[in-house]
Enzyme design. Structure first.
Site, short mmCIF file in Angstrom:
data_model
loop_
_atom_site.label_atom_id
_atom_site.label_comp_id
_atom_site.label_asym_id
_atom_site.label_seq_id
_atom_site.Cartn_x
_atom_site.Cartn_y
_atom_site.Cartn_z
N PHE A 1 2.29 22.59 19.12
CA PHE A 1 3.31 21.84 18.52
C PHE A 1 4.82 22.09 19.02
N ARG B 1 0.83 -0.97 -0.15
CA ARG B 1 0.22 0.03 -0.12
C ARG B 1 0.77 1.22 0.15
N SER B 2 2.06 1.55 0.74
CA SER B 2 2.89 2.35 0.71
C SER B 2 3.41 2.70 -0.68
N ARG C 1 -8.21 -24.18 16.97
CA ARG C 1 -7.14 -24.28 18.04
C ARG C 1 -7.98 -24.97 19.38
N ILE D 1 12.89 7.64 2.73
CA ILE D 1 12.11 7.91 1.51
C ILE D 1 11.64 6.59 0.93
N GLU E 1 3.81 9.71 7.86
CA GLU E 1 2.64 10.34 7.34
C GLU E 1 1.96 11.19 8.73
N SER F 1 8.90 15.33 12.31
CA SER F 1 7.66 15.96 12.64
C SER F 1 7.58 17.32 12.17
N PRO G 1 17.17 14.06 8.05
CA PRO G 1 17.69 13.35 9.31
C PRO G 1 17.28 14.43 10.56
P1 TGC Z 1 0.93 25.36 9.07
O1 TGC Z 1 1.65 26.53 9.58
O2 TGC Z 1 -0.26 25.06 10.01
O3 TGC Z 1 0.54 25.51 7.56
C1 TGC Z 1 1.18 25.90 6.46
C2 TGC Z 1 0.35 26.05 5.33
O4 TGC Z 1 -0.18 24.64 5.03
C3 TGC Z 1 -1.39 24.84 5.07
N1 TGC Z 1 -1.90 23.37 5.40
C4 TGC Z 1 -2.44 22.29 4.74
N2 TGC Z 1 -2.70 22.43 3.51
C5 TGC Z 1 -3.14 21.40 3.03
N3 TGC Z 1 -3.33 20.35 3.89
C6 TGC Z 1 -2.98 20.07 5.12
N4 TGC Z 1 -3.03 19.15 5.75
C7 TGC Z 1 -2.57 21.52 5.50
N5 TGC Z 1 -2.06 21.61 6.79
C8 TGC Z 1 -1.73 23.02 6.89
C9 TGC Z 1 -1.95 25.81 5.80
O5 TGC Z 1 -3.10 26.22 5.51
C10 TGC Z 1 -0.88 26.87 5.33
O6 TGC Z 1 -1.20 27.43 4.26
P2 TGC Z 1 -0.78 28.90 3.95
O7 TGC Z 1 -1.32 29.19 2.54
O8 TGC Z 1 -1.51 29.71 4.89
O9 TGC Z 1 0.63 29.04 4.09
O10 TGC Z 1 1.84 24.14 9.22
P3 TGC Z 1 3.36 24.03 9.91
O11 TGC Z 1 4.16 24.29 9.14
O12 TGC Z 1 3.40 24.52 11.14
O13 TGC Z 1 2.96 22.14 9.95
C11 TGC Z 1 2.68 21.85 11.18
C12 TGC Z 1 2.57 20.29 11.32
C13 TGC Z 1 3.28 19.71 12.53
C14 TGC Z 1 0.98 19.81 11.36
C15 TGC Z 1 3.14 19.56 9.97
O14 TGC Z 1 4.46 20.16 9.77
C16 TGC Z 1 3.16 18.16 10.06
O15 TGC Z 1 1.98 17.63 9.51
N6 TGC Z 1 4.27 17.42 10.34
C17 TGC Z 1 4.14 15.95 10.22
C18 TGC Z 1 5.07 15.63 9.20
C19 TGC Z 1 4.67 14.40 8.02
O16 TGC Z 1 3.62 14.00 8.21
N7 TGC Z 1 5.67 14.01 7.51
C20 TGC Z 1 5.40 13.13 6.53
C21 TGC Z 1 6.64 12.82 5.35
S1 TGC Z 1 6.12 11.74 4.14
C22 TGC Z 1 5.74 10.14 4.64
O17 TGC Z 1 5.80 10.02 5.63
C23 TGC Z 1 5.43 9.29 3.64
S2 TGC Z 1 5.29 7.67 4.07
C24 TGC Z 1 5.20 6.67 2.84
C25 TGC Z 1 3.52 6.23 2.82
O18 TGC Z 1 2.71 7.10 2.41
O19 TGC Z 1 3.11 5.02 2.42
P1 FAD Z 2 10.49 12.81 15.35
O1 FAD Z 2 9.77 14.01 14.72
O2 FAD Z 2 11.92 12.79 15.77
O3 FAD Z 2 9.48 12.16 16.51
C1 FAD Z 2 9.99 11.33 17.54
C2 FAD Z 2 8.86 11.35 18.78
O4 FAD Z 2 8.76 12.50 19.29
C3 FAD Z 2 7.59 10.97 17.97
O5 FAD Z 2 6.79 10.01 19.13
C4 FAD Z 2 6.74 12.22 18.00
O6 FAD Z 2 5.30 11.89 18.06
C5 FAD Z 2 7.37 13.05 19.18
N1 FAD Z 2 7.22 14.29 18.78
C6 FAD Z 2 7.75 14.96 17.92
N2 FAD Z 2 7.40 16.58 18.02
C7 FAD Z 2 6.37 16.55 19.10
C8 FAD Z 2 5.80 17.49 19.76
N3 FAD Z 2 5.93 19.03 19.05
N4 FAD Z 2 5.00 17.46 20.57
C9 FAD Z 2 4.87 16.08 21.12
N5 FAD Z 2 5.59 14.95 20.52
C10 FAD Z 2 6.40 15.36 19.55
N6 FAD Z 2 9.27 10.67 4.91
C11 FAD Z 2 9.39 11.30 3.68
O7 FAD Z 2 9.31 12.39 3.39
N7 FAD Z 2 8.85 10.32 2.56
C12 FAD Z 2 8.75 9.22 2.59
O8 FAD Z 2 8.51 8.43 1.51
C13 FAD Z 2 8.88 8.58 4.05
N8 FAD Z 2 8.53 7.17 3.96
C14 FAD Z 2 8.72 6.35 5.25
C15 FAD Z 2 8.96 5.25 5.41
C16 FAD Z 2 9.18 4.52 6.57
C17 FAD Z 2 9.41 3.15 6.51
C18 FAD Z 2 9.23 5.38 7.81
C19 FAD Z 2 9.37 4.87 8.95
C20 FAD Z 2 9.38 6.91 7.67
C21 FAD Z 2 9.07 7.31 6.41
N9 FAD Z 2 9.09 8.86 6.42
C22 FAD Z 2 9.10 9.26 5.16
C23 FAD Z 2 9.46 9.58 7.42
C24 FAD Z 2 8.28 9.87 8.52
O9 FAD Z 2 7.61 10.78 7.82
C25 FAD Z 2 9.15 10.30 9.58
O10 FAD Z 2 9.60 9.32 10.36
C26 FAD Z 2 7.95 10.99 10.73
O11 FAD Z 2 7.28 12.06 10.12
C27 FAD Z 2 8.27 10.94 12.09
O12 FAD Z 2 9.68 11.97 11.94
P2 FAD Z 2 10.72 11.26 12.74
O13 FAD Z 2 11.09 9.93 12.49
O14 FAD Z 2 11.87 12.49 12.65
O15 FAD Z 2 10.46 11.38 14.47
#
Ligand code: TGC
Ligand code: FAD
Length: 388
Positions: A386, A93-94, A271, A166, A366, A141, A137
């Protein structure tokens, strides 16, 4: 073992004919092509690349996008694809989430016409694979703090920085890299053959083993002018992509939970301990009924999530609430299923242990469970928790 998909409330009748057809097609594909080989790939730490062309033929890549060779099915249909694929394995699914929601979607939504023509038909067919480079690195979050930069040079850009964790990284022909250009986050479509670009796989994972996870290193990586996604700037770009992918994960987690429940129920009926099958004991029934209850609630959450998306009413907070609920639910169910299987549950003869370990990554990527708590917390209180 034949798969019996839990539908305790007859939710099936609330899907359209097309959605049911798509779901049944993917369910069959998972039974015939994923289940027989996924354990082997998971143990070896390899992704079943041979499935990608078939995904393309069936229209499973970028399925809810329109035009450019994409299938144009409903968001709920896309969700059901994710549910069925994750019934097989979260890594499968990823692959589809990254290709569809994190790379094809932004090209479709924010790309130039040339970028759409160049990438979307090839990606829909599975001939070009994409990856999404947001996390670094030291910035997971909090991706807003990213250090990767892009500078204008001649008729293009020079990108420098490191992305980590990634999915599809070393398998991709194109990487969507988020980098700061003059201090503002922008998206760049970087061909992975570009000079200065390298993808190195991360080994030793005990989760998502049947998925490619890499580090992307860009040292003065030069790309053309046409690499920049023109239609978006700021964190809204990557966060919009995450909203699409998180939507699919909400459904995917339900698929993993359904697989674990099905395995646990079947095992418990067979079982025998003491005088009868363990399914006849109250404590085991309590665990199974908790699973039925949680899966049914999560299925209903997904259904409404899809209908809200189809009518453009879905908010990021609603997606976060479902990602947080459904992944935690699946993680708990996988662990309880493993418990019901006793010692057999710790072997790879059964799937619940594999799901249990995969779901640790899904709980973290995510947006971690806690970050989604804070997103919903901010939504309902109006106060961001945050920072500081
Ligand atoms: P913030 O200041 O709140 O917003 C910045 C701008 O973005 C807009 N916005 C959104 N737009 C669309 N969808 C959303 N969900 C949105 N959330 C916010 C917002 O309106 C604003 O727009 P503008 O035009 O006013 O500038 O955002 P922030 O920079 O403070 O971020 C806060 C936070 C913590 C929520 C955000 O950084 C976050 O979600 N962190 C988690 C990081 C994360 O999820 N990383 C994932 C990496 S990719 C991955 O993991 C792939 S895994 C592989 C797989 O999918 O299978
Ligand atoms: P951290 O941000 O260091 O968090 C560590 C702990 O601290 C967590 O428990 C978190 O909840 C907590 N924490 C952090 N901030 C706060 C706060 N403000 N308040 C309270 N608690 C907090 N990323 C991509 O860009 N592209 C991809 O394709 C992708 N694929 C991935 C595939 C796998 C298998 C994995 C494991 C990760 C992947 N990621 C990808 C990265 C993923 O999105 C990050 O691992 C995730 O966003 C968390 O970041 P981190 O691992 O640095 O943890």
């Amino acid at each position: 073992m034949a798969y019996h998909a839990l539908d305790y409330y007859g939710i099936d009748e609330l899907f359209t004919h097309e959605e049911r057809m798509v779901r049944d097609t993917v369910r069959e594909l998972v039974s015939s092509r994923v289940m027989p080989q996924i354990g082997k790939h998971w143990s070896a730490g390899t992704f079943p690349h041979e499935l990608v062309a078939r995904f393309g033929e069936l229209g499973l890549l970028g399925p809810s996008l329109t035009g450019y060779g994409c299938a144009g099915i409903s968001p709920t249909g896309y969700g059901l694809i994710c549910q069925e694929l994750e019934r097989g394995d979260s890594g499968i699914r990823s692959f589809v989430s990254v290709q569809s929601s994190l790379v094809m979607f932004p090209i479709w939504a924010f790309g130039s016409e040339e970028q759409k023509q160049k990438y979307l038909p090839e990606m829909a067919a599975g001939r070009v694979i994409g990856c999404f480079g947001l996390t670094e690195p030291d910035f997971g979050s909090n991706p807003t703090g990213m250090l990767t930069t892009a500078k204008r040079v001649g008729a293009g850009y020079r990108i420098t920085g490191t992305k980590r964790w990634i999915t599809n990284g070393s398998a991709a022909q194109v990487a969507l890299v988020w980098a700061k250009l003059d201090g503002t986050v922008r998206g760049f479509l970087v061909p992975t053959q570009s000079p200065g670009f390298a993808a190195r796989d991360i080994h030793g994972k005990w989760s998502l083993r049947a998925s490619v996870t890499s580090e992307l290193v860009m040292e003065d990586c030069e790309v053309g002018e046409d690499a920049l996604l023109p239609g978006v700037s700021g964190m809204r770009g990557p966060l919009s992509c995450l909203s699409q992918a998180r939507f699919g994960i909400c459904y995917g987690a339900v698929g993993a939970a359904m697989a674990c429940y099905d395995e646990a129920l079947s095992y418990a009926k067979d079982r025998v301990q003491f005088s009868k099958p363990i399914a006849g004991y109250q404590l085991v029934q309590r665990k199974l009924v908790d699973m039925v209850s949680e899966i049914t609630k999560a299925q209903l959450l997904c259904l409404q999530l899809g209908r809200l998306k189809e009518t453009n009413r879905l908010t990021p907070g609603q997606i976060s609430l479902a990602k947080r609920n459904n992944v935690a639910m699946a993680r708990d169910i996988a662990r309880d299923a493993r418990d019901i299987l006793g010692a057999n549950g710790v072997t790879d003869d059964y799937q619940c242990g594999r799901h249990m370990l995969n779901l640790e990554s899904v709980y973290t990527y995510e947006g971690t469970h806690d970050i989604h708590t804070l997103i919903v917390g901010q939504d309902v209180t109006g106060l961001a928790a945050f920072d500081s």
